[in-house]
Enzyme design. Structure first.
Site, PDB file in Angstrom:
ATOM      1  N   ASN A 203       0.813  -1.215   0.000  1.00 50.56           N
ATOM      2  CA  ASN A 203       0.000   0.000   0.000  1.00 50.56           C
ATOM      3  C   ASN A 203       0.847   1.264   0.000  1.00 50.56           C
ATOM      4  O   ASN A 203       0.459   2.278  -0.587  1.00 50.56           O
ATOM      5  CB  ASN A 203      -0.924   0.000   1.224  1.00 50.56           C
ATOM      6  CG  ASN A 203      -2.054  -0.992   1.082  1.00 50.56           C
ATOM      7  OD1 ASN A 203      -2.910  -0.857   0.223  1.00 50.56           O
ATOM      8  ND2 ASN A 203      -2.044  -2.011   1.932  1.00 50.56           N
ATOM      9  N   THR A 204       1.994   1.222   0.649  1.00 49.45           N
ATOM     10  CA  THR A 204       2.850   2.405   0.766  1.00 49.45           C
ATOM     11  C   THR A 204       4.075   2.327  -0.132  1.00 49.45           C
ATOM     12  O   THR A 204       4.396   3.272  -0.843  1.00 49.45           O
ATOM     13  CB  THR A 204       3.296   2.598   2.225  1.00 49.45           C
ATOM     14  OG1 THR A 204       2.145   2.670   3.078  1.00 49.45           O
ATOM     15  CG2 THR A 204       4.112   3.871   2.374  1.00 49.45           C
TER      16      THR A 204
ATOM     17  N   ASP B 217       0.500 -10.767  -0.688  1.00 48.55           N
ATOM     18  CA  ASP B 217       1.765 -10.632   0.029  1.00 48.55           C
ATOM     19  C   ASP B 217       1.833 -11.574   1.221  1.00 48.55           C
ATOM     20  O   ASP B 217       2.901 -12.097   1.557  1.00 48.55           O
ATOM     21  CB  ASP B 217       1.979  -9.181   0.475  1.00 48.55           C
ATOM     22  CG  ASP B 217       0.827  -8.649   1.318  1.00 48.55           C
ATOM     23  OD1 ASP B 217      -0.322  -9.136   1.183  1.00 48.55           O
ATOM     24  OD2 ASP B 217       1.069  -7.710   2.112  1.00 48.55           O
TER      25      ASP B 217
ATOM     26  N   THR C 292       6.698  -0.107  -2.859  1.00 45.05           N
ATOM     27  CA  THR C 292       6.884  -1.224  -3.779  1.00 45.05           C
ATOM     28  C   THR C 292       8.347  -1.648  -3.716  1.00 45.05           C
ATOM     29  O   THR C 292       9.248  -0.817  -3.838  1.00 45.05           O
ATOM     30  CB  THR C 292       6.525  -0.826  -5.221  1.00 45.05           C
ATOM     31  OG1 THR C 292       5.124  -0.538  -5.281  1.00 45.05           O
ATOM     32  CG2 THR C 292       6.852  -1.944  -6.195  1.00 45.05           C
TER      33      THR C 292
ATOM     34  N   GLY D  37      -4.502 -11.566   1.340  1.00 47.76           N
ATOM     35  CA  GLY D  37      -3.634 -10.733   0.520  1.00 47.76           C
ATOM     36  C   GLY D  37      -2.505 -11.541  -0.092  1.00 47.76           C
ATOM     37  O   GLY D  37      -1.945 -12.448   0.543  1.00 47.76           O
TER      38      GLY D  37
ATOM     39  N   THR E 205       6.262  15.526  25.036  1.00 51.04           N
ATOM     40  CA  THR E 205       5.214  14.920  24.192  1.00 51.04           C
ATOM     41  C   THR E 205       5.794  13.996  23.133  1.00 51.04           C
ATOM     42  O   THR E 205       5.290  12.882  22.910  1.00 51.04           O
ATOM     43  CB  THR E 205       4.385  16.024  23.514  1.00 51.04           C
ATOM     44  OG1 THR E 205       3.785  16.836  24.526  1.00 51.04           O
ATOM     45  CG2 THR E 205       3.286  15.421  22.648  1.00 51.04           C
TER      46      THR E 205
ATOM     47  N   ASP F  22       4.523  -9.166   9.781  1.00 51.31           N
ATOM     48  CA  ASP F  22       4.941  -8.250   8.717  1.00 51.31           C
ATOM     49  C   ASP F  22       4.573  -6.827   9.116  1.00 51.31           C
ATOM     50  O   ASP F  22       3.401  -6.498   9.292  1.00 51.31           O
ATOM     51  CB  ASP F  22       4.250  -8.632   7.408  1.00 51.31           C
ATOM     52  CG  ASP F  22       4.794  -7.857   6.208  1.00 51.31           C
ATOM     53  OD1 ASP F  22       5.570  -6.894   6.407  1.00 51.31           O
ATOM     54  OD2 ASP F  22       4.445  -8.204   5.067  1.00 51.31           O
TER      55      ASP F  22
ATOM     56  N   THR G  88       2.060  -1.273   6.040  1.00 47.07           N
ATOM     57  CA  THR G  88       0.981  -0.311   6.281  1.00 47.07           C
ATOM     58  C   THR G  88       0.042  -0.856   7.339  1.00 47.07           C
ATOM     59  O   THR G  88      -0.444  -0.127   8.209  1.00 47.07           O
ATOM     60  CB  THR G  88       0.218  -0.039   4.974  1.00 47.07           C
ATOM     61  OG1 THR G  88       1.154   0.404   3.981  1.00 47.07           O
ATOM     62  CG2 THR G  88      -0.847   1.023   5.184  1.00 47.07           C
TER      63      THR G  88
END
Length: 271
Positions: free
Chosen positions: A16-17, A116, A19, A114, A191, A136, A139
């Protein structure tokens, strides 16, 4: 480096993020690269990207004789297929229904798993030849369970670390973006450190808890393998992760290609 040999395999894992692309010469992974996933990238753009990546490792263009992809972003497949046909003159093998993986899928609906996750499971079982869990860090953070018989049993899906970090930034107006890293102590004194602590210790604790619950439920020994961009970071704190394998998905793609090569009629063999 010398010229590429006749039989060279391009493996592509579309997340998703990011390749990830790899180039195999026989059983050797000669190079691997990571680029941003773009569902609208054209065949010509893929050619430009791969040419540039190969030049970085002083690998000459040409000689790629086969290609295989697993993708969780369906729009990318059109451009990748055209790229392989027009620029490599090979047919792209796509991991999905109908492709031989050598692993029975015990999911209620196997088509929901999926690509993957199946690829990772195939590589993990080939490596340990026993029951195992693959964590894994992508994302999404996923846990996939493989039985001692080499069956894909099922798994667990949770938001990925970076997704959770981004959600905090977007939905809490006073919270900043933070780098995901191990803080100096679990008790943050500001923070940023507090958020880093929550992400780092929270996710390592979640990994260990889920793995422990899986092991108790399935009743067989499970070696835990971790892969993905943040695997090495979380593994420093996790007590459940036995091994880090950053090439798990690429190796799984190579294994699946080999299991299907004979049925392709050696069409891609350029010897």
């Amino acid at each position: 480096m010398g010229a590429l040999p006749v039989q060279t395999l391009l493996v592509i894992d579309v997340g998703n993020t990011n390749t990830v692309l790899g180039l195999y010469q026989g059983d050797e992974l000669r190079a691997q690269w990571r680029v941003e996933t773009n569902g609208h990238r054209t065949a010509d753009e893929y050619a430009i990207v791969l040419r540039q990546l190969m030049s970085l490792d002083d690998i000459p263009w040409g000689g790629i004789s086969s290609a295989i992809v697993s993708s969780v972003v369906p729009p990318t497949l059109f451009g990748l297929r055209r790229f392989c046909e027009q620029h490599l003159d090979v047919e792209l093998l796509v991991v999905g229904p109908g492709l031989k993986t050598g692993m029975p899928i015990l999911y209620e609906n196997p088509r929901e798993v999926g690509a993957d996750r199946i690829v990772n499971a195939v590589a993990a079982y080939d490596s340990v030849k026993a029951g195992c869990i693959v964590v894994d860090f992508g994302t999404a953070t996923t846990w996939d369970v493989i039985t001692p018989k080499g069956e894909y049993l099922g798994g667990v899906i949770a938001p990925g670390i970076e997704v959770s970090s981004q959600a905090l930034y977007e939905h809490a107006s006073k919270l900043p973006r933070v780098q995901i890293s191990k803080p100096k102590s679990i008790v943050g004194r500001n923070t940023e450190a507090s958020m880093q602590s929550g992400l780092y210790y929270g996710y390592s604790g979640m990994v260990d808890s889920v793995v422990a619950e899986i092991r108790e439920e399935v009743g067989f020994e499970c070696r835990c393998l971790a892969t993905g961009g943040l695997a090495a970071l979380i593994a420093k704190q996790s007590r459940a992760i036995d091994e880090i394998d950053g090439q798990l998905t690429l190796r799984g793609l190579k294994l699946i290609f080999d299991r299907n090569y004979a049925s392709l009629g050696n069409q891609q063999d350029r010897t």
